[in-house]
Enzyme design. Structure first.
Site, short mmCIF file in Angstrom:
data_model
loop_
_atom_site.label_atom_id
_atom_site.label_comp_id
_atom_site.label_asym_id
_atom_site.label_seq_id
_atom_site.Cartn_x
_atom_site.Cartn_y
_atom_site.Cartn_z
CG ASP A 11 -1.72 1.22 1.43
OD1 ASP A 11 -1.51 2.20 0.68
OD2 ASP A 11 -2.57 1.21 2.34
CG ASP A 53 -3.10 -3.36 0.18
OD1 ASP A 53 -2.08 -2.97 0.76
OD2 ASP A 53 -4.21 -3.48 0.73
CE1 TYR A 91 -4.98 10.74 5.26
CE2 TYR A 91 -5.09 8.39 5.70
CZ TYR A 91 -5.01 9.69 6.15
OH TYR A 91 -4.97 9.95 7.50
CG ASN A 105 14.38 -10.65 0.87
OD1 ASN A 105 13.22 -10.34 1.16
ND2 ASN A 105 14.74 -11.87 0.55
CE1 TYR A 229 -3.70 -0.79 12.73
CE2 TYR A 229 -3.76 1.54 12.12
CZ TYR A 229 -4.19 0.24 11.95
OH TYR A 229 -5.09 -0.03 10.97
CE LYS A 232 -5.61 -6.32 12.32
NZ LYS A 232 -4.99 -7.24 13.30
CG ASP A 233 0.03 -7.29 8.82
OD1 ASP A 233 0.52 -6.17 9.00
OD2 ASP A 233 -0.29 -8.06 9.73
CG ASP A 234 -4.24 -4.83 3.78
OD1 ASP A 234 -4.96 -5.24 4.70
OD2 ASP A 234 -4.09 -3.63 3.54
CD GLN A 242 -8.64 -28.22 -12.21
OE1 GLN A 242 -9.52 -27.43 -11.94
NE2 GLN A 242 -8.91 -29.49 -12.44
NE ARG A 266 -11.04 5.23 12.93
CZ ARG A 266 -10.40 6.38 12.64
NH1 ARG A 266 -9.13 6.52 12.95
NH2 ARG A 266 -11.03 7.35 12.05
C1 F6R Z 1 -7.45 0.03 7.88
C2 F6R Z 1 -7.16 1.38 7.46
C3 F6R Z 1 -8.18 2.44 7.62
C4 F6R Z 1 -7.69 3.55 8.55
C5 F6R Z 1 -8.76 4.60 8.79
C6 F6R Z 1 -8.27 5.75 9.66
O1 F6R Z 1 -6.36 -0.79 7.67
O2 F6R Z 1 -6.07 1.67 7.01
O3 F6R Z 1 -9.40 1.90 8.04
O4 F6R Z 1 -7.26 2.99 9.76
O5 F6R Z 1 -9.21 5.11 7.56
O6 F6R Z 1 -7.13 6.30 9.10
P1 F6R Z 1 -6.46 7.65 9.67
O7 F6R Z 1 -6.24 7.44 11.15
O8 F6R Z 1 -5.19 7.78 8.93
O9 F6R Z 1 -7.42 8.76 9.39
MG MG Z 2 -3.95 2.32 3.12
MG MG Z 3 -4.76 -2.15 2.38
#
Ligand code: F6R
Ligand code: MG
Ligand code: MG
Length: 400
Positions: A11, A53, A91, A105, A229, A232-234, A242, A266
């Site tokens: 991302d 992503d 963003y 790597n 934070y 997440k790790d998408d 087959q 979040r």
């Molecule tokens: C989830 C994700 C979004 C953000 C949310 C708040 O992985 O990235 O849900 O956590 O949009 O983002 P901020 O705090 O940057 O406004």
């Molecule tokens: Mg993002």
């Molecule tokens: Mg993502």
């Protein structure tokens, strides 16, 4: 000669917010990978996104963890960040590029990686998965169903080549330990581990009769890399299908039930994993534009692209969840979304405290000054008659 299939995703900025990838970024990545085909580094490639992503699917003969392949992906992400994501003020520009120290790597630097090197069979169907707003363990349940559950995969019962079962490589991402366990003998133990998807993640699966590798899942955990934070790790995954491996339809069947996964808004909520449809596929530019993340930044979605591989060339893609039968799964996921959303910030919709450690919630809760129970009971009248709560004013608000 062996072929390597590499999927590296990151991302590097969303439009708007965390919803989608800017088309110009996909175009830029495609042009870079096209040059790499011309220069002979890659045999073939495809660029696609699911949510915010971008995944680079690359085929080559260099094997896994190859510095040139990883270096190419890193430079595409870096330069797309500099030239597009930052310029457009997307963003979270450069969000997943956590470290600046590329040395051969991308593992441990932020991007997710799934790679497999194998001898191509006479016909080689491949399914490439990418999921957004969730974590690598989100594939635990479907991988288990595909390779260990005869109620999902008829071939485990019917096909002699699969009858001996599959070997699961499960990684404990907290302790850095690997569990190798066999289905069907150890299914209860496998489930005992993978039922904790934030910690024990199915990383590779092998057919036991000849140790053919059938699947690989990316397992980088960004929070553990960054120590804070960072979303997440998408995760991405590759599954071969087959002819003595689960059929394409058995692989996809495991996603028909939108199971609950962690991530979503979040990175702090439980929600259904919806099998998403791609918005458009542009064969000339080798770009597939994936599903958007809109409702409550989600719900979590997984996309699946199908290919036939030949001498490293990718014939395809076919958007595998673009089937009316999966419309029904999407409806179920939409219903679960509506249902669970009504719980608002209450668990188990919101994640448990351990998972919230990496979010910004502790900052807020740490400003409170709770009163010891006995002290409170002794002076309750005094406390409740104060104009402003003495618990909440102690530290003030974080309001940033
Ligand atoms: C989830 C994700 C979004 C953000 C949310 C708040 O992985 O990235 O849900 O956590 O949009 O983002 P901020 O705090 O940057 O406004
Ligand atoms: Mg993002
Ligand atoms: Mg993502």
């Amino acid at each position: 000669p062996k072929t390597t299939v590499s999927v590296i995703k990151a991302d590097i900025g969303g439009i708007p917010g965390h919803a989608w990838v800017h088309p110009k970024i996909l175009e830029y990545a495609s042009s870079r990978l096209r040059e790499a085909v011309k220069s002979g580094l890659l045999i073939d490639y495809y660029v696609f996104n699911v949510g915010d992503d971008m995944s680079l699917l690359m085929t080559h003969t260099k094997g896994i963890d190859n510095p040139e392949i990883h270096g190419l992906a890193w430079s595409v992400f870096k330069e797309a960040t500099e030239n597009y994501a930052k310029k457009f003020k997307l963003y979270g520009a450069g969000q997943d590029l956590l470290k600046d120290s590329f040395s051969g790597n991308v593992r441990g630097l932020g991007p997710q990686v799934a790679e497999m090197e194998f001898e191509e069979r006479p016909s080689e169907p491949l399914i490439i998965f990418a999921a957004d707003k969730t974590e690598p363990g989100a594939y635990n349940l479907p991988m288990y169903k595909i390779f260990a559950d005869p109620f999902n995969t008829a071939g485990l019962v019917i096909d002699p080549q699969m009858h001996g079962g599959f070997r699961f490589e499960i990684i404990d991402v907290y302790e850095g330990k690997v569990y190798l366990l066999d289905a069907p003998e150890h299914i209860y133990t496998i489930l005992g581990l993978i039922g904790t998807p934030g910690r024990y993640i199915i990383r590779r699966v092998y057919r036991r009769s000849d140790l053919t590798q059938a699947a690989v899942v990316s397992v980088e955990r960004l929070n553990l890399i960054a120590g804070r934070y960072v979303g997440k790790d998408d995760p991405v995954a590759i599954v071969r299908a087959q002819h003595g491996l689960p059929a394409v339809g058995e692989v996809l069947e495991a996603f028909a039930l939108p199971h609950l996964v962690e991530g979503w808004m979040r990175g702090s909520h439980t929600g259904p994993l919806m099998p998403g449809k791609f918005v458009s596929i542009d064969p000339a530019n080798k770009i597939a534009m994936g599903p958007k993340m809109t409702r409550f930044d989600g719900p979590p979605k997984v996309g699946a692209l199908g290919f036939q591989l030949h001498e490293g060339y990718l014939e395809g893609p076919v958007d595998m969840f673009d089937d009316p039968a999966f419309d029904f799964s999407r409806q179920i996921a939409a219903f679960i979304t509506d249902y669970i959303r009504r719980m608002g910030p209450i668990m188990p919709h919101r994640l448990p405290p351990e998972e919230m450690e990496y979010t910004t919630l502790p900052q807020i809760l740490s400003t409170l000054k709770p009163i010891p129970v006995e002290e409170y009971e002794r002076n309750r009248l005094k406390y409740i008659s104060e104009k402003i709560s003495p618990v909440a004013i102690a530290g003030g608000s974080t309001g940033d």
